[in-house]
Design an enzyme around this catalytic site. Structure first.
Site, PDB file in Angstrom:
ATOM      1  CB  VAL A 250      37.390  23.896   2.590  1.00 34.02           C
ATOM      2  CG1 VAL A 250      37.171  22.425   2.902  1.00 34.02           C
ATOM      3  CG2 VAL A 250      38.686  24.067   1.799  1.00 34.02           C
ATOM      4  N   GLY A 251      34.443  25.281   3.285  1.00 35.77           N
ATOM      5  CA  GLY A 251      33.129  25.221   3.945  1.00 35.77           C
ATOM      6  C   GLY A 251      32.013  24.966   2.936  1.00 35.77           C
TER       7      GLY A 251
ATOM      8  CD  GLU B 125      32.434  27.848  14.859  1.00 33.81           C
ATOM      9  OE1 GLU B 125      32.840  29.001  14.620  1.00 33.81           O
ATOM     10  OE2 GLU B 125      31.545  27.618  15.695  1.00 33.81           O
TER      11      GLU B 125
ATOM     12  N   GLY C 151      37.380  25.709   9.178  1.00 34.22           N
ATOM     13  CA  GLY C 151      38.337  25.931   8.097  1.00 34.22           C
ATOM     14  C   GLY C 151      37.935  27.134   7.264  1.00 34.22           C
ATOM     15  CB  SER C 152      39.176  28.277   4.026  1.00 33.44           C
ATOM     16  OG  SER C 152      38.993  27.077   3.300  1.00 33.44           O
ATOM     17  N   PRO C 153      36.240  29.520   4.235  1.00 36.54           N
ATOM     18  CG  PRO C 153      35.612  31.765   4.333  1.00 36.54           C
ATOM     19  CD  PRO C 153      36.789  30.854   4.543  1.00 36.54           C
TER      20      PRO C 153
ATOM     21  CB  CYS D 253      39.734  32.002  12.565  1.00 40.17           C
ATOM     22  SG  CYS D 253      39.312  31.633  14.267  1.00 40.17           S
TER      23      CYS D 253
END
Ligand code: NAD
Length: 468
Positions: free
Chosen positions: A196-197, A214, A192-194, A248
């Protein structure tokens, strides 16, 4: 026992089952993968195509090529290699430990959580699942709420194919994800997105759970003065507008030598018509933005760029009722506009010129490390200059996206674009603990050195340091 969490019962059942699953043979794991393969290839293929069309008008060919095929290919790769990956690997033992044998045992991590995004929901949910099954883990899957039709098909598939004590799928929104993240999983694989990472990594740190992240970010595409421009344009359009740019590793923006910019724009306009017709909204090869929220995000970013002086060289039309956005090329952007600051994740391609390759490389290095960096060039020296003076999760020269499809290559980012790798053996290792095993057969040299220490033992240590 974990209590007081909506998912504790499921988690506890998987935890209790983890040794049973962890002790399965390569054949038993391959049987499971074959069930998944048949479901994707035959039983649920049409349901998947229809669900993705309902979710964002994804063309059938793109579903087959970018959702179903990569998972099947991953399964085939695992089937060919699993037996050797699971073998206890004997490694060398230093002379100082004479009388011992050393091994690496690839044991499963245990109970794993896989959280996936909406842009390739089948591929990015079942792809990591293949690696987790291969490594012998139990798994809870949490797909995205933004592609609800596809999530429903996946939920049916998992419920029909697997025992929930082994593999379960939980549908739900962000709150579901947050509730799951409170549990002490042995590994979390997040795509997902940085932003939310970071939330995932913080939650994982509570239990010191290992993570694979990822993530995304802005992936640059350099076109130098030696590039075959016609081919570069064709490939960039394919990479950018497949899935309407919601990929992505799509080229996020183009950095082009200033002497060939005008030719690029002319070729781009002609090629878009060839690929998607005069009006891409009529094309059956072009999908939609996933929902109104993302559509608005993209329109706002385009309007923001225009208000700051950007020029729309091609496209630029959109239609809210259908969440349609035309393949769009924009130039003359200022650095403070959203399109240059944030991951675009949609069908807008900014084009920025450079005078020297040094300038292009400096620009890339002034931003976060990208997930992918693409180079179009016929000049080996210039290509190597870019590779040696930048950092990226992966690079493809004279094409894009293809690095994702080779399972011999690790796939993943670096820092802001991700932590850890997936695909093939790299994905298997991510879900595996490399346990060290040393077996002593006879009394070894080390045993002679236990207390009480004396001069003779000191000499032995001196000799060991010097010679062994
Ligand atoms: P996202 O980060 O918004 O959501 C991903 C998952 O996290 C979803 O299942 C969602 O329910 C969950 N989630 C969202 N907010 C959460 C929160 N606050 N707490 C806990 N869980 C939460 O990403 P997305 O919009 O689904 O996907 C787009 C992003 O994913 C882009 O940045 C893209 O580059 C990236 N991506 C990366 C890869 C890769 O392989 N590196 C692949 C696809 C997409």
């Amino acid at each position: 026992m974990i209590e007081n969490n909506k998912y504790s019962e499921l988690f506890n059942k998987q935890k209790a089952n983890q040794f049973h699953i962890g002790n399965t043979s390569s054949k038993q794991r391959i049987d499971k993968l074959n069930k998944l393969k048949k479901a994707l290839e035959v039983t649920y293929k049409q349901d998947i195509r229809e669900a993705l069309f309902k979710d964002f008008k994804k063309p059938q060919l793109e579903t087959d090529l970018t959702e179903i095929y990569p998972v099947i290919d991953e399964i085939n790769f695992v089937k060919q290699n699993l037996k050797s990956w699971l073998k206890r690997e004997q490694v060398g033992t230093p002379l100082a430990m004479l009388g011992s044998t050393s091994y690496i045992v690839n044991e499963p991590k245990g109970v794993c959580l896989i959280i996936s995004p909406w842009n390739y929901p089948i591929n990015l949910t079942f792809g990591p699942l293949v690696s987790a099954i291969a490594a012998g883990n139990t798994v809870i899957l949490k797909p995205s709420e933004m592609t609800p039709n596809t999530s429903k098909v996946m939920a049916r598939m998992v419920a029909n194919l697997f025992d929930e004590n082994d593999i379960a799928l939980v549908e739900g929104e962000v709150e579901t994800s947050q509730e799951l993240l409170k549990l002490p999983f042995n590994h979390i694989f997040f795509t997902g997105s940085p932003a939310v990472g970071k939330i995932v990594m913080k939650a994982a740190s509570e239990h010191l759970t290992s993570v694979t992240l990822e993530l995304g970010g802005k992936s640059p595409t350099i076109i130098d003065d030696s590039a075959h421009l016609e081919k570069a344009v064709q490939k960039i359009i394919f990479g950018k507008f497949t899935n309407a740019g919601q990929t992505c590793i799509a080229p996020d923006y183009v950095l082009i030598n200033e002497t060939i910019k005008d030719e690029f724009i002319t070729r781009f306009k002609n090629q878009i018509i060839k690929d998607y017709s005069e009006n891409a909204s009529d094309s059956e090869s072009y999908c939609r933005i996933v929902n109104k929220k993302h559509f608005k995000r993209l329109v706002d970013a385009l309007e923001d760029a225009k208000s700051k002086g950007a020029v729309v060289d091609s496209g630029g039309n959109f239609n809210e009722s259908d969440t349609y956005m035309e393949p769009t090329l924009v130039s003359n952007l200022t650095e403070d506009c959203t399109l240059m600051k944030e991951e675009i994740f949609g069908p807008i391609l900014p084009i920025k010129t450079y005078k020297t390759l040094n300038e292009a490389v400096d620009y890339i290095n002034s931003n976060e490390k990208p997930l992918a960096l693409y180079i179009y060039s016929k000049n080996k020296k210039q290509t190597n200059f870019v590779i040696n003076n930048t950092r990226a999760g992966g690079t493809c020269v004279n094409h894009n996206l293809l690095q994702y499809l080779n399972h011999n290559l690790p796939f993943g980012g670096s820092n802001n674009s991700g932590i850890g790798k997936s695909h093939g053996h790299f994905g298997f290792l991510e879900f595996t603990n490399q346990r060290s095993l040393l077996k002593q057969h006879t009394i070894g040299a080390v045993d002679l050195l236990k207390p009480p220490y004396n001069n003779w033992k000191q000499k032995m240590v001196d000799l060991t340091i010097k010679w062994f």
